[in-house]
Design a protein around this motif. Structure first.
Motif, PDB file in Angstrom:
ATOM      1  N   GLY A 135     -11.280   5.105  -8.251  1.00  0.00           N
ATOM      2  CA  GLY A 135     -10.196   4.354  -9.194  1.00  0.00           C
ATOM      3  C   GLY A 135      -8.937   3.921  -8.345  1.00  0.00           C
ATOM      4  O   GLY A 135      -8.823   3.943  -7.197  1.00  0.00           O
ATOM      5  N   GLY A 136      -8.141   3.509  -9.038  1.00  0.00           N
ATOM      6  CA  GLY A 136      -6.812   2.877  -8.862  1.00  0.00           C
ATOM      7  C   GLY A 136      -5.787   3.563  -9.475  1.00  0.00           C
ATOM      8  O   GLY A 136      -4.328   3.151  -9.360  1.00  0.00           O
ATOM      9  N   TYR A 137      -6.002   4.636 -10.278  1.00  0.00           N
ATOM     10  CA  TYR A 137      -4.895   5.317 -10.761  1.00  0.00           C
ATOM     11  C   TYR A 137      -4.715   6.585 -10.399  1.00  0.00           C
ATOM     12  O   TYR A 137      -5.204   7.689 -10.803  1.00  0.00           O
ATOM     13  N   HIS A 138      -3.962   6.776  -9.216  1.00  0.00           N
ATOM     14  CA  HIS A 138      -3.718   7.756  -8.232  1.00  0.00           C
ATOM     15  C   HIS A 138      -2.351   8.523  -8.571  1.00  0.00           C
ATOM     16  O   HIS A 138      -2.370   9.644  -8.882  1.00  0.00           O
ATOM     17  N   GLN A 139      -1.356   7.875  -8.419  1.00  0.00           N
ATOM     18  CA  GLN A 139       0.081   8.614  -8.588  1.00  0.00           C
ATOM     19  C   GLN A 139       0.677   8.013  -9.734  1.00  0.00           C
ATOM     20  O   GLN A 139       1.158   6.811  -9.946  1.00  0.00           O
ATOM     21  N   PRO A 140       0.975   9.005 -10.613  1.00  0.00           N
ATOM     22  CA  PRO A 140       1.767   8.691 -11.816  1.00  0.00           C
ATOM     23  C   PRO A 140       3.463   8.194 -11.618  1.00  0.00           C
ATOM     24  O   PRO A 140       3.826   8.600 -10.668  1.00  0.00           O
ATOM     25  N   ILE A 141       3.414   7.177 -12.171  1.00  0.00           N
ATOM     26  CA  ILE A 141       4.744   6.370 -11.967  1.00  0.00           C
ATOM     27  C   ILE A 141       5.801   7.192 -12.974  1.00  0.00           C
ATOM     28  O   ILE A 141       5.743   7.233 -14.035  1.00  0.00           O
ATOM     29  N   ILE A 142       6.861   7.692 -12.302  1.00  0.00           N
ATOM     30  CA  ILE A 142       8.093   8.374 -12.945  1.00  0.00           C
ATOM     31  C   ILE A 142       9.142   7.869 -12.329  1.00  0.00           C
ATOM     32  O   ILE A 142       9.530   7.918 -10.960  1.00  0.00           O
ATOM     33  N   PRO A 143      10.095   7.142 -12.828  1.00  0.00           N
ATOM     34  CA  PRO A 143      11.399   6.597 -12.383  1.00  0.00           C
ATOM     35  C   PRO A 143      12.337   7.576 -11.545  1.00  0.00           C
ATOM     36  O   PRO A 143      12.251   8.760 -12.062  1.00  0.00           O
ATOM     37  N   ARG A 144      13.230   7.092 -10.448  1.00  0.00           N
ATOM     38  CA  ARG A 144      13.880   8.183  -9.928  1.00  0.00           C
ATOM     39  C   ARG A 144      15.013   8.931 -10.914  1.00  0.00           C
ATOM     40  O   ARG A 144      15.721   9.765 -10.658  1.00  0.00           O
ATOM     41  N   LEU A 145      15.589   7.841 -11.860  1.00  0.00           N
ATOM     42  CA  LEU A 145      16.502   8.473 -12.782  1.00  0.00           C
ATOM     43  C   LEU A 145      15.848   9.543 -13.558  1.00  0.00           C
ATOM     44  O   LEU A 145      16.910  10.298 -13.945  1.00  0.00           O
ATOM     45  N   ALA A 146      14.727   9.867 -13.516  1.00  0.00           N
ATOM     46  CA  ALA A 146      14.398  11.237 -14.022  1.00  0.00           C
ATOM     47  C   ALA A 146      14.948  12.236 -13.555  1.00  0.00           C
ATOM     48  O   ALA A 146      14.958  13.398 -14.234  1.00  0.00           O
ATOM     49  N   GLU A 147      15.368  12.428 -12.317  1.00  0.00           N
ATOM     50  CA  GLU A 147      15.717  13.363 -11.509  1.00  0.00           C
ATOM     51  C   GLU A 147      17.277  13.898 -12.143  1.00  0.00           C
ATOM     52  O   GLU A 147      17.584  14.979 -11.617  1.00  0.00           O
ATOM     53  N   GLY A 364      -0.322  -2.312  -1.658  1.00  0.00           N
ATOM     54  CA  GLY A 364      -1.400  -1.529  -1.253  1.00  0.00           C
ATOM     55  C   GLY A 364      -2.617  -1.458  -2.183  1.00  0.00           C
ATOM     56  O   GLY A 364      -3.382  -0.479  -2.193  1.00  0.00           O
ATOM     57  N   HIS A 365      -2.757  -2.565  -2.518  1.00  0.00           N
ATOM     58  CA  HIS A 365      -3.938  -2.712  -3.459  1.00  0.00           C
ATOM     59  C   HIS A 365      -4.894  -3.224  -2.430  1.00  0.00           C
ATOM     60  O   HIS A 365      -4.825  -4.232  -1.559  1.00  0.00           O
ATOM     61  N   PRO A 366      -6.221  -2.944  -2.555  1.00  0.00           N
ATOM     62  CA  PRO A 366      -7.341  -3.602  -1.543  1.00  0.00           C
ATOM     63  C   PRO A 366      -7.467  -5.101  -1.897  1.00  0.00           C
ATOM     64  O   PRO A 366      -7.673  -5.303  -2.936  1.00  0.00           O
ATOM     65  N   VAL A 367      -7.969  -5.654  -0.793  1.00  0.00           N
ATOM     66  CA  VAL A 367      -8.463  -7.035  -0.938  1.00  0.00           C
ATOM     67  C   VAL A 367      -9.782  -7.265  -0.952  1.00  0.00           C
ATOM     68  O   VAL A 367     -10.287  -6.646   0.119  1.00  0.00           O
ATOM     69  N   HIS A 368     -10.530  -7.652  -1.697  1.00  0.00           N
ATOM     70  CA  HIS A 368     -11.857  -7.723  -1.874  1.00  0.00           C
ATOM     71  C   HIS A 368     -12.372  -8.947  -2.619  1.00  0.00           C
ATOM     72  O   HIS A 368     -11.514  -9.696  -3.383  1.00  0.00           O
ATOM     73  N   ALA A 369     -13.446  -9.394  -2.326  1.00  0.00           N
ATOM     74  CA  ALA A 369     -14.462 -10.255  -3.392  1.00  0.00           C
ATOM     75  C   ALA A 369     -15.446  -9.460  -4.116  1.00  0.00           C
ATOM     76  O   ALA A 369     -16.541  -8.857  -3.399  1.00  0.00           O
ATOM     77  N   ARG A 370     -15.273  -9.153  -5.033  1.00  0.00           N
ATOM     78  CA  ARG A 370     -16.079  -8.340  -6.041  1.00  0.00           C
ATOM     79  C   ARG A 370     -16.581  -7.003  -5.302  1.00  0.00           C
ATOM     80  O   ARG A 370     -17.708  -6.393  -5.413  1.00  0.00           O
ATOM     81  N   GLY A 371     -15.605  -6.322  -4.712  1.00  0.00           N
ATOM     82  CA  GLY A 371     -15.809  -5.210  -4.286  1.00  0.00           C
ATOM     83  C   GLY A 371     -16.077  -5.081  -2.767  1.00  0.00           C
ATOM     84  O   GLY A 371     -15.879  -4.204  -2.258  1.00  0.00           O
ATOM     85  N   VAL A 372     -16.372  -6.244  -2.434  1.00  0.00           N
ATOM     86  CA  VAL A 372     -16.418  -6.308  -0.834  1.00  0.00           C
ATOM     87  C   VAL A 372     -15.384  -6.648  -0.114  1.00  0.00           C
ATOM     88  O   VAL A 372     -14.807  -7.785  -0.384  1.00  0.00           O
ATOM     89  N   THR A 373     -15.081  -6.013   0.971  1.00  0.00           N
ATOM     90  CA  THR A 373     -14.085  -6.397   1.814  1.00  0.00           C
ATOM     91  C   THR A 373     -14.191  -6.948   3.040  1.00  0.00           C
ATOM     92  O   THR A 373     -15.665  -7.092   3.311  1.00  0.00           O
ATOM     93  N   GLN A 374     -13.322  -7.281   3.785  1.00  0.00           N
ATOM     94  CA  GLN A 374     -13.631  -8.138   5.235  1.00  0.00           C
ATOM     95  C   GLN A 374     -13.985  -7.001   6.203  1.00  0.00           C
ATOM     96  O   GLN A 374     -14.168  -7.396   7.296  1.00  0.00           O
ATOM     97  N   GLN A 375     -13.835  -5.772   5.994  1.00  0.00           N
ATOM     98  CA  GLN A 375     -14.461  -4.456   7.024  1.00  0.00           C
ATOM     99  C   GLN A 375     -15.853  -4.505   6.599  1.00  0.00           C
ATOM    100  O   GLN A 375     -16.113  -3.884   5.726  1.00  0.00           O
ATOM    101  N   PRO A 376     -16.785  -4.893   7.462  1.00  0.00           N
ATOM    102  CA  PRO A 376     -18.230  -4.554   7.443  1.00  0.00           C
ATOM    103  C   PRO A 376     -18.412  -3.236   6.928  1.00  0.00           C
ATOM    104  O   PRO A 376     -18.106  -2.182   7.617  1.00  0.00           O
ATOM    105  N   GLY A 377     -19.076  -3.276   5.680  1.00  0.00           N
ATOM    106  CA  GLY A 377     -19.735  -1.645   5.428  1.00  0.00           C
ATOM    107  C   GLY A 377     -18.632  -1.013   4.304  1.00  0.00           C
ATOM    108  O   GLY A 377     -18.962   0.105   4.124  1.00  0.00           O
TER     109      GLY A 377
END
Length: 412
Positions: A135-147, A364-377
């Motif tokens: 998936g692509g939902y890994h790190q919850p976004i919370i602004p720094r002002l929350a601190e 930081g998003h993957p670059v792909h064409a229908r899930g196929v990247t330029q890195q073979p395999g």
């Protein structure tokens, strides 16, 4: 010195959600040996990161995992959390994937001699091909002002929200009005909580229009089959916020203006914090108007489809605002408003730092064409708008998984 030879597999799938299991289904049918590596347990996020009253926002008939279409008696209804988990458990039982659970993948990197080295918490592997289905939902976004907020205020992210009763007594500020934010705000509002909602730029759509679910109309219009390269926004659509609507209680619109009439306090975009006072941008009127414009625009497109096809349907209608902000308050004193908790509903960021391959853009998003990247395999699966609107959903992941399985079978 550790001289243990890493176990080798033709294919490693990272992620045991609906995407990874869908691919396992097709690879098994092709007799391609593989291993699914799951950080937690299968379908972990569905079990642990949804609130108690959660329901699908798309009708049940769109649940079309491979070999596992929705088979219940309410195809136009909206499964609730427990029903969704049961549907997914039944899919898991059908697929019976070769899987390693409770295992973190620490690094995936191409090998000079070909294929990939996969380092995990359970040891090292090598693979000819790797599919990232986490998936692509890994790190919850919370602004720094929350601190800088007072310790007396309970702060949670949307993935941690469970019910109004789990929050302390007092008013609640919900930040973000996308699908999760608007539905959580509604959940709190219906429970009698005083809710403040910081409204963002999320669009909205009708639940039902001219006698049918809007999803049914859009399906007939071919919207869900439109590939990303034919969408007017092209790959930019992947950055869009989802339209807010709900499947709760059989499905209905979410109308923030109606909530305001009923006592919910609406604010513009959160902009800063001074002491115990939050500042908001004066964007509320614009955000509400733009959301309604999208709502009416979708309905107008349905009107054109009905007219072009000569279909019989209920009369057309245009949404007219039921409430307007008289003056936009740009400051909120948390103490004076009695706010004791904040629910951050501003999304997630991807975290693919463990994928050591040159396949990412500046965000930081993957670059792909229908899930196929330029890195073979190396492939990705299950991301929003990987290929179509349904790529990150139960409706379209099967088509994408079948495509990736075919590419794997042909060596990438």
């Amino acid at each position: 010195m550790n001289t243990t030879t890493p176990q080798h597999l033709p294919v490693i799938i990272v992620g045991g959600g609906q995407a990874g299991l869908s691919l396992s289904h097709y690879l098994q049918h092709k007799d391609i040996d593989h291993l699914v590596i799951e950080k937690h347990t299968p379908m972990h996020s569905w079990r642990t990161q949804r609130w108690d009253a959660f329901s699908l926002v798309t009708p049940n008939w769109q649940c079309k995992l491979p070999g596992h279409d929705y088979a219940g008696d309410d195809p136009h209804g909206f499964m609730k959390k427990d029903q969704i988990v049961a549907y997914l458990d039944a899919f898991l039982a059908k697929v019976q994937p070769p899987m390693l659970t409770q295992t973190s993948v620490r690094q995936v990197r191409p090998r000079p001699e070909g294929g990939f080295a996969v380092a995990t918490s359970a040891g090292d592997f090598t693979a000819d091909q790797v599919v990232i289905a986490s998936g692509g939902y890994h790190q919850p976004i919370i602004p720094r002002l929350a601190e800088r907020l007072p310790d007396s205020i309970t702060q949670i992210h949307s993935e941690q929200y469970r019910s109004p009763q789990a929050l302390p007594e007092g008013a609640v500020l919900v930040v973000g009005s996308g699908q999760s934010g608007s539905q959580i705000a509604e959940d709190l509002h219906l429970a009698g909580k005083k809710v403040h909602l910081a409204v963002g730029d999320a669009p909205r759509c009708a639940r039902f229009y001219r006698g049918r679910d809007v999803v049914d109309w859009l399906a007939d219009m071919g919207y869900y089959d439109m590939p990303v390269d034919q969408h007017p926004l092209r790959e930019g659509v992947r950055d869009n916020t989802n339209h807010y609507v709900t499947g709760r209680d059989g499905g209905r619109d979410i109308d923030l203006r109606q909530f305001a009439l009923e006592g919910m306090a609406l604010h513009g975009l959160l902009d800063g914090l001074s002491g115990h006072t939050l500042q908001f941008k004066p964007t509320l009127t614009e955000s509400l108007d733009r959301a309604d414009q999208t709502y009416n625009g979708i309905n107008a497109a349905i009107d054109k489809h009905i007219a072009a096809q000569g279909l019989s349907a209920l009369p057309p209608a245009v949404y007219a605002p039921v409430w307007q902000p008289e003056a936009e308050a740009t400051a909120l004193d948390l103490s004076a408003a009695g706010i004791t908790s904040i629910v951050w509903c501003i999304g997630f960021e991807p975290d693919f730092k463990w994928v050591d391959a040159p396949v990412f853009n500046g965000k930081g998003h993957p670059v792909h064409a229908r899930g196929v990247t330029q890195q073979p395999g190396l492939f990705f699966l299950g991301l929003p708008w990987l290929h179509t609107w349904g790529s990150g959903r139960f409706s379209g992941v099967a088509r994408d998984a079948s495509f990736i399985a075919d590419r794997i079978a042909h060596g990438g």
